[in-house]
Design an enzyme around this catalytic site. Sequence first.
Site, PDB file in Angstrom:
ATOM      1  CB  CYS A  68      -0.954   0.052   1.178  1.00 47.41           C
ATOM      2  SG  CYS A  68      -2.164  -1.273   1.247  1.00 47.41           S
ATOM      3  NE  ARG A  86       4.529   1.632   0.278  1.00 52.36           N
ATOM      4  CZ  ARG A  86       5.263   1.693   1.381  1.00 52.36           C
ATOM      5  NH1 ARG A  86       6.471   2.218   1.342  1.00 52.36           N
ATOM      6  NH2 ARG A  86       4.804   1.227   2.519  1.00 52.36           N
ATOM      7  CD1 TRP A 136      -0.191  -5.906  -2.942  1.00 51.00           C
ATOM      8  CD2 TRP A 136      -0.714  -6.706  -0.912  1.00 51.00           C
ATOM      9  NE1 TRP A 136       0.220  -7.221  -2.882  1.00 51.00           N
ATOM     10  CE2 TRP A 136      -0.095  -7.734  -1.662  1.00 51.00           C
ATOM     11  CE3 TRP A 136      -1.145  -6.973   0.384  1.00 51.00           C
ATOM     12  CZ2 TRP A 136       0.122  -9.004  -1.139  1.00 51.00           C
ATOM     13  CZ3 TRP A 136      -0.938  -8.235   0.906  1.00 51.00           C
ATOM     14  CH2 TRP A 136      -0.314  -9.240   0.148  1.00 51.00           C
ATOM     15  CG  ASN A 179      -0.676   2.051   3.795  1.00 49.45           C
ATOM     16  OD1 ASN A 179      -1.580   2.164   2.976  1.00 49.45           O
ATOM     17  ND2 ASN A 179       0.525   2.567   3.620  1.00 49.45           N
ATOM     18  N   GLY A 180      -2.469  -1.275   6.432  1.00 43.32           N
ATOM     19  CA  GLY A 180      -2.463  -2.132   7.608  1.00 43.32           C
ATOM     20  C   GLY A 180      -3.740  -2.938   7.742  1.00 43.32           C
ATOM     21  CD  GLU A 190      17.659 -13.382  -3.451  1.00 44.66           C
ATOM     22  OE1 GLU A 190      17.308 -12.307  -3.991  1.00 44.66           O
ATOM     23  OE2 GLU A 190      17.025 -13.913  -2.518  1.00 44.66           O
ATOM     24  CE  LYS A 207      15.323 -10.991  -6.253  1.00 49.81           C
ATOM     25  NZ  LYS A 207      15.144 -11.629  -5.060  1.00 49.81           N
ATOM     26  CD  GLU A 218      11.130 -12.071  -5.316  1.00 47.17           C
ATOM     27  OE1 GLU A 218      10.796 -11.555  -4.241  1.00 47.17           O
ATOM     28  OE2 GLU A 218      12.224 -11.836  -5.868  1.00 47.17           O
ATOM     29  CG  HIS A 221      19.060 -36.901   0.380  1.00 49.75           C
ATOM     30  ND1 HIS A 221      19.110 -38.058   1.143  1.00 49.75           N
ATOM     31  CD2 HIS A 221      20.348 -36.503   0.238  1.00 49.75           C
ATOM     32  CE1 HIS A 221      20.367 -38.334   1.449  1.00 49.75           C
ATOM     33  NE2 HIS A 221      21.139 -37.399   0.916  1.00 49.75           N
ATOM     34  CE  LYS A 271      12.067  -3.016  -2.637  1.00 48.97           C
ATOM     35  NZ  LYS A 271      12.956  -4.030  -3.240  1.00 48.97           N
TER      36      LYS A 271
END
Length: 612
Positions: free
Chosen positions: A2, A27, A73, A99-100, A485, A489, A492, A508, A607
């Site tokens: 948001c 964001r 968001w 926001n929240g 990582e 990426k 995402e 395994h 973000k």
Amino acid sequence: MCGIVGYIGNKEAFPILIKGLKRLEYRGYDSAGIALLNGHLNVYKKAGKVSELEKHTDDKPVNATIGIGHTRWATHGEPNDRNAHPHLSQSGELAIIHNGIIENYAVLKEELQKRGYTFHSDTDTEVLVNLIEEIKKQEKTTIDEAVRIALNEVVGAYAIVVIDKSSPDVLVAARKGSPLVLGIGEDEFYIASDASPIVEYTKNVIYLDDQEYAVVNRDGHYTIKTLGNIEKSHAIQKLEMSLEKIEKGGFEHFMLKEIYEQPNVIADSLRGRMNAQQGWIKLGGLSEYINRIDKAKRFIVTACGTSWHSGLIGEYLIEDLARVPVEVEYASEFRYRNPIINETDVVIAISQSGETADTLAAIELAKDRQALIYGICNVIGSSIARTAHAGSYTHAGPEIGVASTKAFSTQISILTLIALQIAMEKGTVPTSKIREILYELENIPKKIEETLKLDDKIKELAAIYKDATNFLYLGRGYNFPVALEGALKLKEISYIHAEGYPAAEMKHGPIALIDEEMPVVFLATNQSAYEKIVSNVQEVKARKGKIIAVVNKGDKIISALADHVIEVPETEEILSPLVTIVPLQLLAYHIAILRGCNVDQPRNLAKSVTVE
């Protein structure tokens, strides 16, 4: 997550709000809206991008010198026009952006419905604005006092800005667990989730603390109080951010710009904190508490997402160099599992934004149990920076792309310095070896610049594998977190399923997935386990997997086995993640572009995750 922007002054608010919302697009959001007060309280909101909101307002009255704007968001209610912010109170007198999450909204909503309130959205935010209205009406009080009383009745996290038709010269803003910054101009004020919408207009800012609210007036007067009605005095801070740093600077996307910024920002993160020739390391926050850190029995690293991956590298560094046990915890799990924390522990909290809700909650828990809190974050004045006992800024500059790149590299740089400074203090590594590592660390920016020259080759590789449905990333030692990582990426921004594993763990389970359709990325620069990695490569090759190997320049053995080779400059093994991550970032970027994905604003992602 948001975005909030607000303005009160003598300028036209609409262009400031729209530009501010565009600066907050990074964001992550699904809808956008504004409220403008000019005799009438006009609210315009649309699902989709800020550009859709602009089109929607083409034929609407937008003249006003006070207004609020929001990018949402979704948490409560699906993304649509009805659930977009701002929300009006039942009378139409108040508008709010938020926001929240208000956790007790259902109980409050039920009580308000009994009092005759009806609701037109599925959001918790509409409950809050009606609660404020009801208190203002019942208590016959001012808008700022009504906000204060209401916030003492809610449970949850929030950053809010409220506008009142009957008080056209006032904005009220408050925060708890979600960031809010107040920009101070000449008889004008700006309010935003972060500094990016403000920096164009003023460098003077105040960061509100948790459970504080600000009342700003058109005449240039402002007051900040706690929810307990105690007036607070805040020093005005100077923004270090520049407008140029939040523009694309000729790059097609912020993510690509930020990948290419890594040589410079790593140099910035090291500057003034080490000197290879003289053989010293000095992180200010670490030095301040060095006696306690030197005696620590254990380090606990807590973080989320990409920061958790940098924390894993930190574990390897601190245990390897300083010889102190380290545990790396997902902040979201750490806070809920009743962990054992002692006053001899040091908790390192890592967050790009410094506002990650789970990480903040984790360090509050650790702080209550007397652990020393060391923060590593990028945003000056952020909540983690203010909550921690000590810490280090990464100096990565604004990271606008949702998928973190340069923040990861600078976090590793800081963790390397932490491990080296503790090792020097403890005497666990010879001074000559520390100096060798420092010389190599100074050379890392040049080695990343050299790696970035592989961009065209990696783009060609991306074209071959852009239609793959799965990827496997494998690494050992320091390069295992890099495998994690690299896979993150790709997930995402390209929406391709990818997994990172320790190379030895392939047998395994994951080996069952390998066939001629499976690309397998090997991080194969490790000298300490080179023969083992060769064996893993051969196992994949025997099952017809497509091998993409990141190797040191001049490698002969793995290069002969792999289908594709990316040669990077050789460096100290403990520093190799700073180099090996770069081709993985570029590979993910180019695959995503070729698949037509929005790399800067991937679907469903935010973000800064400021709610649970």
